[in-house]
Write a protein that holds these residues in place. Structure first.
Motif, PDB file in Angstrom:
ATOM      1  N   PRO A 105      -7.700 -53.875  -7.014  1.00  0.00           N
ATOM      2  CA  PRO A 105      -6.499 -53.325  -6.357  1.00  0.00           C
ATOM      3  C   PRO A 105      -6.545 -51.796  -6.309  1.00  0.00           C
ATOM      4  CG  PRO A 105      -5.916 -54.575  -8.340  1.00  0.00           C
ATOM      5  CD  PRO A 105      -7.391 -54.522  -8.273  1.00  0.00           C
ATOM      6  N   GLU A 106      -5.968 -51.242  -5.255  1.00  0.00           N
ATOM      7  CA  GLU A 106      -5.860 -49.786  -5.153  1.00  0.00           C
ATOM      8  C   GLU A 106      -4.719 -49.317  -6.032  1.00  0.00           C
ATOM      9  OE1 GLU A 106      -5.882 -47.788  -1.417  1.00  0.00           O
ATOM     10  OE2 GLU A 106      -7.083 -49.375  -0.508  1.00  0.00           O
ATOM     11  N   VAL A 107      -4.957 -48.214  -6.740  1.00  0.00           N
ATOM     12  CA  VAL A 107      -3.954 -47.651  -7.633  1.00  0.00           C
ATOM     13  C   VAL A 107      -3.650 -46.230  -7.180  1.00  0.00           C
ATOM     14  CG1 VAL A 107      -3.447 -46.981 -10.022  1.00  0.00           C
ATOM     15  CG2 VAL A 107      -4.812 -49.026  -9.560  1.00  0.00           C
ATOM     16  N   PRO A 108      -2.381 -45.914  -6.950  1.00  0.00           N
ATOM     17  CA  PRO A 108      -2.037 -44.541  -6.575  1.00  0.00           C
ATOM     18  C   PRO A 108      -2.486 -43.538  -7.643  1.00  0.00           C
ATOM     19  CG  PRO A 108      -0.175 -45.999  -6.200  1.00  0.00           C
ATOM     20  CD  PRO A 108      -1.210 -46.788  -6.955  1.00  0.00           C
ATOM     21  N   ALA A 109      -2.857 -42.341  -7.208  1.00  0.00           N
ATOM     22  CA  ALA A 109      -3.336 -41.312  -8.124  1.00  0.00           C
ATOM     23  C   ALA A 109      -2.217 -40.773  -9.014  1.00  0.00           C
ATOM     24  CB  ALA A 109      -3.988 -40.177  -7.341  1.00  0.00           C
ATOM     25  N   ASP A 110      -1.000 -40.791  -8.517  1.00  0.00           N
ATOM     26  CA  ASP A 110       0.149 -40.303  -9.273  1.00  0.00           C
ATOM     27  C   ASP A 110       0.669 -41.422 -10.190  1.00  0.00           C
ATOM     28  OD1 ASP A 110       2.465 -38.327  -9.634  1.00  0.00           O
ATOM     29  OD2 ASP A 110       3.509 -40.137  -8.921  1.00  0.00           O
ATOM     30  N   ALA A 111       0.888 -41.096 -11.463  1.00  0.00           N
ATOM     31  CA  ALA A 111       1.310 -42.112 -12.440  1.00  0.00           C
ATOM     32  C   ALA A 111       2.648 -42.752 -12.070  1.00  0.00           C
ATOM     33  CB  ALA A 111       1.383 -41.503 -13.839  1.00  0.00           C
ATOM     34  N   ARG A 113       3.918 -43.112  -9.100  1.00  0.00           N
ATOM     35  CA  ARG A 113       3.694 -43.987  -7.949  1.00  0.00           C
ATOM     36  C   ARG A 113       2.950 -45.253  -8.371  1.00  0.00           C
ATOM     37  NH1 ARG A 113       2.223 -39.557  -3.421  1.00  0.00           N
ATOM     38  NH2 ARG A 113       4.361 -39.006  -2.920  1.00  0.00           N
ATOM     39  N   ALA A 114       2.060 -45.125  -9.350  1.00  0.00           N
ATOM     40  CA  ALA A 114       1.343 -46.297  -9.854  1.00  0.00           C
ATOM     41  C   ALA A 114       2.319 -47.273 -10.509  1.00  0.00           C
ATOM     42  CB  ALA A 114       0.261 -45.872 -10.843  1.00  0.00           C
ATOM     43  N   LEU A 115       3.289 -46.749 -11.268  1.00  0.00           N
ATOM     44  CA  LEU A 115       4.313 -47.614 -11.878  1.00  0.00           C
ATOM     45  C   LEU A 115       5.188 -48.256 -10.804  1.00  0.00           C
ATOM     46  CD1 LEU A 115       5.376 -45.498 -14.981  1.00  0.00           C
ATOM     47  CD2 LEU A 115       4.160 -47.687 -14.983  1.00  0.00           C
ATOM     48  N   THR A 116       5.509 -47.498  -9.775  1.00  0.00           N
ATOM     49  CA  THR A 116       6.301 -48.051  -8.670  1.00  0.00           C
ATOM     50  C   THR A 116       5.523 -49.158  -7.965  1.00  0.00           C
ATOM     51  OG1 THR A 116       7.496 -45.975  -8.366  1.00  0.00           O
ATOM     52  CG2 THR A 116       7.449 -47.483  -6.488  1.00  0.00           C
ATOM     53  N   ALA A 117       4.228 -48.953  -7.776  1.00  0.00           N
ATOM     54  CA  ALA A 117       3.399 -49.980  -7.135  1.00  0.00           C
ATOM     55  C   ALA A 117       3.363 -51.247  -7.986  1.00  0.00           C
ATOM     56  CB  ALA A 117       1.993 -49.450  -6.891  1.00  0.00           C
ATOM     57  N   LEU A 118       3.276 -51.095  -9.309  1.00  0.00           N
ATOM     58  CA  LEU A 118       3.309 -52.260 -10.202  1.00  0.00           C
ATOM     59  C   LEU A 118       4.655 -52.972 -10.110  1.00  0.00           C
ATOM     60  CD1 LEU A 118       1.499 -51.188 -13.483  1.00  0.00           C
ATOM     61  CD2 LEU A 118       0.978 -53.153 -12.053  1.00  0.00           C
ATOM     62  N   ALA A 119       5.728 -52.196 -10.113  1.00  0.00           N
ATOM     63  CA  ALA A 119       7.066 -52.789 -10.005  1.00  0.00           C
ATOM     64  C   ALA A 119       7.209 -53.545  -8.687  1.00  0.00           C
ATOM     65  CB  ALA A 119       8.139 -51.700 -10.123  1.00  0.00           C
ATOM     66  N   ASP A 120       6.703 -52.960  -7.614  1.00  0.00           N
ATOM     67  CA  ASP A 120       6.756 -53.638  -6.308  1.00  0.00           C
ATOM     68  C   ASP A 120       5.948 -54.927  -6.328  1.00  0.00           C
ATOM     69  OD1 ASP A 120       8.357 -51.580  -5.395  1.00  0.00           O
ATOM     70  OD2 ASP A 120       6.743 -50.581  -4.286  1.00  0.00           O
ATOM     71  N   ALA A 121       4.774 -54.894  -6.958  1.00  0.00           N
ATOM     72  CA  ALA A 121       3.936 -56.095  -7.051  1.00  0.00           C
ATOM     73  C   ALA A 121       4.640 -57.172  -7.867  1.00  0.00           C
ATOM     74  CB  ALA A 121       2.584 -55.752  -7.668  1.00  0.00           C
ATOM     75  N   GLU A 122       5.264 -56.793  -8.973  1.00  0.00           N
ATOM     76  CA  GLU A 122       6.025 -57.753  -9.792  1.00  0.00           C
ATOM     77  C   GLU A 122       7.121 -58.398  -8.958  1.00  0.00           C
ATOM     78  OE1 GLU A 122       5.966 -59.114 -12.757  1.00  0.00           O
ATOM     79  OE2 GLU A 122       4.836 -57.814 -14.097  1.00  0.00           O
ATOM     80  N   ARG A 123       7.830 -57.576  -8.198  1.00  0.00           N
ATOM     81  CA  ARG A 123       8.942 -58.079  -7.386  1.00  0.00           C
ATOM     82  C   ARG A 123       8.430 -59.032  -6.301  1.00  0.00           C
ATOM     83  NH1 ARG A 123      10.609 -53.612  -6.367  1.00  0.00           N
ATOM     84  NH2 ARG A 123      12.054 -53.356  -8.064  1.00  0.00           N
ATOM     85  N   GLU A 124       7.314 -58.689  -5.661  1.00  0.00           N
ATOM     86  CA  GLU A 124       6.751 -59.555  -4.619  1.00  0.00           C
ATOM     87  C   GLU A 124       6.332 -60.905  -5.191  1.00  0.00           C
ATOM     88  OE1 GLU A 124       3.546 -57.464  -2.716  1.00  0.00           O
ATOM     89  OE2 GLU A 124       4.866 -55.813  -2.124  1.00  0.00           O
ATOM     90  N   VAL A 125       5.695 -60.898  -6.350  1.00  0.00           N
ATOM     91  CA  VAL A 125       5.279 -62.154  -6.985  1.00  0.00           C
ATOM     92  C   VAL A 125       6.509 -62.968  -7.375  1.00  0.00           C
ATOM     93  CG1 VAL A 125       4.134 -63.141  -9.020  1.00  0.00           C
ATOM     94  CG2 VAL A 125       3.024 -61.321  -7.719  1.00  0.00           C
ATOM     95  N   ALA A 126       7.520 -62.299  -7.915  1.00  0.00           N
ATOM     96  CA  ALA A 126       8.756 -62.994  -8.303  1.00  0.00           C
ATOM     97  C   ALA A 126       9.400 -63.640  -7.076  1.00  0.00           C
ATOM     98  CB  ALA A 126       9.724 -62.021  -8.972  1.00  0.00           C
ATOM     99  N   GLU A 127       9.439 -62.926  -5.970  1.00  0.00           N
ATOM    100  CA  GLU A 127      10.043 -63.477  -4.754  1.00  0.00           C
ATOM    101  C   GLU A 127       9.245 -64.666  -4.223  1.00  0.00           C
ATOM    102  OE1 GLU A 127      10.389 -60.044  -2.224  1.00  0.00           O
ATOM    103  OE2 GLU A 127      12.084 -59.251  -3.363  1.00  0.00           O
ATOM    104  N   ALA A 128       7.921 -64.585  -4.291  1.00  0.00           N
ATOM    105  CA  ALA A 128       7.080 -65.699  -3.835  1.00  0.00           C
ATOM    106  C   ALA A 128       7.320 -66.938  -4.701  1.00  0.00           C
ATOM    107  CB  ALA A 128       5.606 -65.305  -3.884  1.00  0.00           C
ATOM    108  N   ARG A 129       7.454 -66.736  -5.996  1.00  0.00           N
ATOM    109  CA  ARG A 129       7.701 -67.866  -6.896  1.00  0.00           C
ATOM    110  C   ARG A 129       9.067 -68.475  -6.624  1.00  0.00           C
ATOM    111  NH1 ARG A 129       4.793 -65.171 -12.190  1.00  0.00           N
ATOM    112  NH2 ARG A 129       2.688 -65.679 -11.478  1.00  0.00           N
ATOM    113  N   LEU A 130      10.035 -67.649  -6.357  1.00  0.00           N
ATOM    114  CA  LEU A 130      11.372 -68.156  -6.058  1.00  0.00           C
ATOM    115  C   LEU A 130      11.385 -68.933  -4.744  1.00  0.00           C
ATOM    116  CD1 LEU A 130      14.028 -68.110  -7.510  1.00  0.00           C
ATOM    117  CD2 LEU A 130      14.625 -66.032  -6.291  1.00  0.00           C
TER     118      LEU A 130
END
Length: 162
Positions: A105-111, A113-130
């Protein structure tokens, strides 16, 4: 990045840890769908494997983020451990669990933004499971709903960690 998490974040983290232990005890007896219809074993297996593949992709994202931002590794460890526990529950009884679906996976250079990308990924997976809950058997529906709730909490906590 704050050096301390809020009491709310610590409380939610404790709930996640407790839910991860409870999820590991979920069974895989599959009968009728959560909507009342019969669900085939093939459908249940497919839903479970898709959720596990998404979890593996999420785990790969945590690993890539920790590698790209070593200062975040300690912060990310409890989140990663929760994803690992969720995978154990999803892979229960699967002799050959699925791996990640893609490359690194691509990781943003800014820490932050990297945490935001992880949070977004968590949310997307949660929505798919729901979204998969109506097509699942009652046991799998409960597991997927629990994992979706935990993923939403993880997304919230990742935003708090920024």
């Amino acid at each position: 990045m704050p050096s301390r998490l809020s009491r709310r974040a610590v409380f939610l983290g404790g709930l996640l840890a407790c839910s991860a232990g409870a999820l590991a005890g979920c069974t895989s007896s599959e009968e009728s769908g959560s909507g009342g219809g019969t669900v085939s074993a093939t459908t249940v297996r497919g839903l479970r494997r898709r959720a596990a593949r998404d979890g593996n992709d999420l785990l790969a994202r945590y690993d890539a983020t920790a590698a790209a931002h070593p200062a975040l590794a300690d912060t990310l460890r409890p989140f990663r451990d929760t994803v690992t526990a969720h995978l154990a529950a999803l892979n229960e009884g699967d002799a050959s669990p699925p791996g990640p679906s893609g490359g690194e996976p691509e990781v943003p250079a800014d820490a932050d933004r990297a945490l935001t990308a992880l949070a977004d990924a968590e949310r997307e997976v949660a929505e798919a499971r729901l979204r998969a809950v109506p097509d699942a058997s009652p046991d799998l529906a409960r597991l997927l709903a629990s994992l979706a709730a935990a993923g939403s909490a993880q997304a919230y906590l990742l935003h708090e960690a920024r």
